[in-house]
Write a protein that holds these residues in place. Sequence first.
Motif, mmCIF file in Angstrom:
data_model
loop_
_atom_site.group_PDB
_atom_site.id
_atom_site.type_symbol
_atom_site.label_atom_id
_atom_site.label_comp_id
_atom_site.label_asym_id
_atom_site.label_seq_id
_atom_site.Cartn_x
_atom_site.Cartn_y
_atom_site.Cartn_z
ATOM 1 N N ILE A 111 34.539 43.154 35.957
ATOM 2 C CA ILE A 111 36.026 43.164 35.754
ATOM 3 C C ILE A 111 35.899 44.407 34.551
ATOM 4 O O ILE A 111 35.490 44.272 33.566
ATOM 5 C CB ILE A 111 36.645 41.973 35.146
ATOM 6 C CG1 ILE A 111 36.440 40.893 36.552
ATOM 7 C CG2 ILE A 111 38.005 42.011 34.730
ATOM 8 C CD1 ILE A 111 36.703 39.483 36.047
ATOM 9 N N ASP B 224 41.259 45.289 32.107
ATOM 10 C CA ASP B 224 42.256 44.408 32.675
ATOM 11 C C ASP B 224 42.017 43.035 32.205
ATOM 12 O O ASP B 224 42.829 42.157 32.363
ATOM 13 C CB ASP B 224 41.675 44.065 34.252
ATOM 14 C CG ASP B 224 41.988 45.362 35.029
ATOM 15 O OD1 ASP B 224 42.704 46.127 34.805
ATOM 16 O OD2 ASP B 224 41.605 45.255 36.351
ATOM 17 N N ILE B 225 41.363 42.840 30.910
ATOM 18 C CA ILE B 225 40.989 41.610 30.205
ATOM 19 C C ILE B 225 42.168 41.673 28.973
ATOM 20 O O ILE B 225 42.053 42.642 28.276
ATOM 21 C CB ILE B 225 39.772 41.289 29.798
ATOM 22 C CG1 ILE B 225 38.896 41.290 31.124
ATOM 23 C CG2 ILE B 225 39.433 40.091 29.085
ATOM 24 C CD1 ILE B 225 37.321 41.207 30.730
ATOM 25 N N THR C 17 42.751 37.412 32.535
ATOM 26 C CA THR C 17 43.065 38.870 32.622
ATOM 27 C C THR C 17 44.550 39.167 32.328
ATOM 28 O O THR C 17 45.497 37.925 32.205
ATOM 29 C CB THR C 17 42.772 39.096 34.165
ATOM 30 O OG1 THR C 17 43.685 37.809 35.212
ATOM 31 C CG2 THR C 17 41.487 39.229 34.780
ATOM 32 N N LYS C 18 45.055 40.203 32.244
ATOM 33 C CA LYS C 18 46.405 40.324 31.780
ATOM 34 C C LYS C 18 47.558 40.092 32.650
ATOM 35 O O LYS C 18 47.285 40.120 33.751
ATOM 36 C CB LYS C 18 46.469 42.044 31.486
ATOM 37 C CG LYS C 18 45.701 42.498 30.167
ATOM 38 C CD LYS C 18 45.638 44.164 29.916
ATOM 39 C CE LYS C 18 44.776 44.518 29.082
ATOM 40 N NZ LYS C 18 44.905 45.999 28.785
ATOM 41 N N THR D 65 48.639 45.884 32.170
ATOM 42 C CA THR D 65 47.278 46.026 32.888
ATOM 43 C C THR D 65 47.357 46.692 34.112
ATOM 44 O O THR D 65 48.476 47.024 34.391
ATOM 45 C CB THR D 65 47.435 44.320 33.448
ATOM 46 O OG1 THR D 65 46.072 44.326 34.528
ATOM 47 C CG2 THR D 65 48.470 44.041 34.196
#
Length: 815
Positions: free
Chosen positions: A684, A688-689, A715-716, A722
């Motif tokens: 990932i 995106d986190i 995740t966002k 994001t």
Amino acid sequence: MALIFTGLGAGAQQIDSMVNVYGERFPQEKIYVHFDKPAYNTGETIWFKSYLFTGIIPSPISRNFYAELLDQSGKVLQQKIMPIYEGTSAGHFDLPANLPPTIVFRAYTTWMLNFDTTFLFSKTIRILNKTTAQTPPQGGATAAGTTTAAKQTTAAASSNSIPVATLRFFPEGGDLVTGLESVVAVKVTDVYGLPVSAQGTIKDAAGATVANFGTVHDGMGRFTIEPQAGKTYYAEWQDEKKQTRKTPLPTAKPGGVIMQCASTGNREAFIIKRTADAPDNLKTLYLLGYFNSQVVYKARLNLQQNFMVSGSIPLDGIPTGMIQMTLFDADWKPQAERIAFVNKEDYFFTTRVVPITRNTDRRGKNTLVIDVPDTLKANLSIAITDAGLSKADPDADNIVSHLLLSGDLRGYINNPYYYFTGNDDTVRSHLDLVMLTNGWRRFKWDDLAAGKLPVIKFPRENYLSLNANLTGVLPSQVPKNTQLNVFIQAKDSSRQLFFLTMDSSGRFRQDGLVFYDTVQVFYQFNNSKHLANKAIVNFSNGTLKSGGVIKPDTAWRVPMPLDTSLLNRGKFFATEADRIRPELEKKVKVLETVTVKAKQKSKQQQMDERYTSGLFSGGDATTFDLTDDVSALGAFNIFSYLQGRVAGLQITTGGGGSQLQWRGATPSLFLNEMPVDVSAIENIPVTDIAYVKAFRPPFFGAVGGGAGGAIAIYTKKGGDNTSAASSVGGLDKSRLTGYATPKEFYSPDYSKDVAQNELPDIRSTLFWAPYLLTDKNNHKITLSFFNNDVTKRLRIILEGMNEDGQLTRVEKIIE
């Protein structure tokens, strides 16, 4: 441990091997539930913590816990399903205002439904209000096995104000036999199943006295009698009210065998007798002893020349619990049965509850220290309540007495914890009366002799499932290896992606999921326009939808009279609640218009509220907000970002993938609170986190107890910039229900000056914590709580178990 006599024959091998098969393949579960108090007012919350055992250890079998509130007819009023971690679960029921005076709390796992449902957990709960009366409601549940005629007798007795007492006889081993002296236990109870003292004599039909008897403990006693051929016997007796009654004894069999047992030190002694004219099949006998569905003793008994044989079963290696002995004839047909209790006093671990600050003034602050001086992991629950409303009622049972005794027996046992308050001759003798007067049979011997196994209608559950069934198309129309792509999206917009492949039955399934409340399910067939146009997908979570498959339990008794002080205290709280309700509503309306000034929440608190839920909110964790952390942009993946940032967490990254260790164990990994493996996370993009929580070991929300802690990655969401898609456009949509939404117990903090603290406080449960977890590195827990406006005596009840299945219970009064 087994003492084996040779030459037992094929029948023995069949029976004892089948007993062992039952124990290994079909272990029985039992449940104990710790409630915050025994009775409730309408509008209150029932808080509970469940402990699930198999034999003498926390059960590793079931993953889903079912709890229900029922009316006395068996109708389910509310049902909740909760995940089980390390043999425990916790939840609550909010009580509406329109409940009957009594309800039944029933709890079970679906695995338990495969066997005798008599052993499901159930407890009758009284619902109090300012008009609650002592007289039980008409049409309530009755004692186990009570007939319609008995119900009518009960009603008549109530109208005459004369309690009806019932005398029952229990010959040791099962039957009286002509010409053989036998022990007969007696049990005298009233219409509520409560014990009654009685004295009497045993007479033959001519009126001649052959024995005397009297109850010695909780309505139980014993006498010996040698029935004579052609004679019948009856008891003439008086109860506490001096009401004289006559009750016939069971008819003696003309010939046969009897079994008598007695505990002697570290052995269980037995004597077997047969009549002189016994048939050949009673001259060779077999005795099996078993503990927790495992054979621990078997012997061939030769009575060809002798009328009596004796022996003893060694108890070395057998822990505390019930041992059952069954006597078979030469054809392996059961002739007599007896249970005995083995008390090694090895079931307890020490827990100290030390009040540091005691204050029963109005809204006074109290502080406790919970200390478990042990290296084993322990899992505890604590309730602190108004002492008057938590006073033990006649139904009182606790974690020790239920899991070791009453949870394994049919019928009602009065004050079962008494039998664990000592191990002297008197207590042991009284406990043996319980063994003589309560049935316990796990096995149907005819089935075992025939090699018949139980039918498993409910396979073991692995938490929630994502089940997808297709309708509108024939199985032949579904291409081989069809895949269904599924997004699950929770209310907080967190998502999880699954790729489901059709199995041989034409279904799509993914189990082992944990999610709460309701989630949206978006789905799409992979490269199959035909299915997308014609097939309808129905989703389910794999749980049992209703307890309707369970018949109402005849053991739901008429609700017994409440202790007067408990009843009065309940009325007081109900009256106070009615009195302050107008004032409370008025102040709440005022508060709605008041601007409450409070300290601004930290960014960490805001992220926790935005992303986490249930067991993932709060907790002992190191947190990382990546939404504004520039250093995260240069990280290869989230594991390289975390390297060196969490004390004790060791992360190795390389060509073989990332490897994690924390306190010698592997941390559990969660993506948006769904359990995943390393490979699902390391690819990932860090961009995106949004948020990471590293929970220090142990993390109770992880399967297996989380000995290596846990890392939760989120995740966002929309608004967090994001790079991932913020919608699932173009996909079909459904909805799925998860576990019951957790509710946090509200404990006000009167040390702070906030507007809500101006509201009246008549909470009868002052503090409830279902999960107090200790281990060798963290064996002390400090907790604080505040008194309400009216309570002057507080009762603390702490219960729990450790990882080896040992139990603890502490009760203290603060006044």
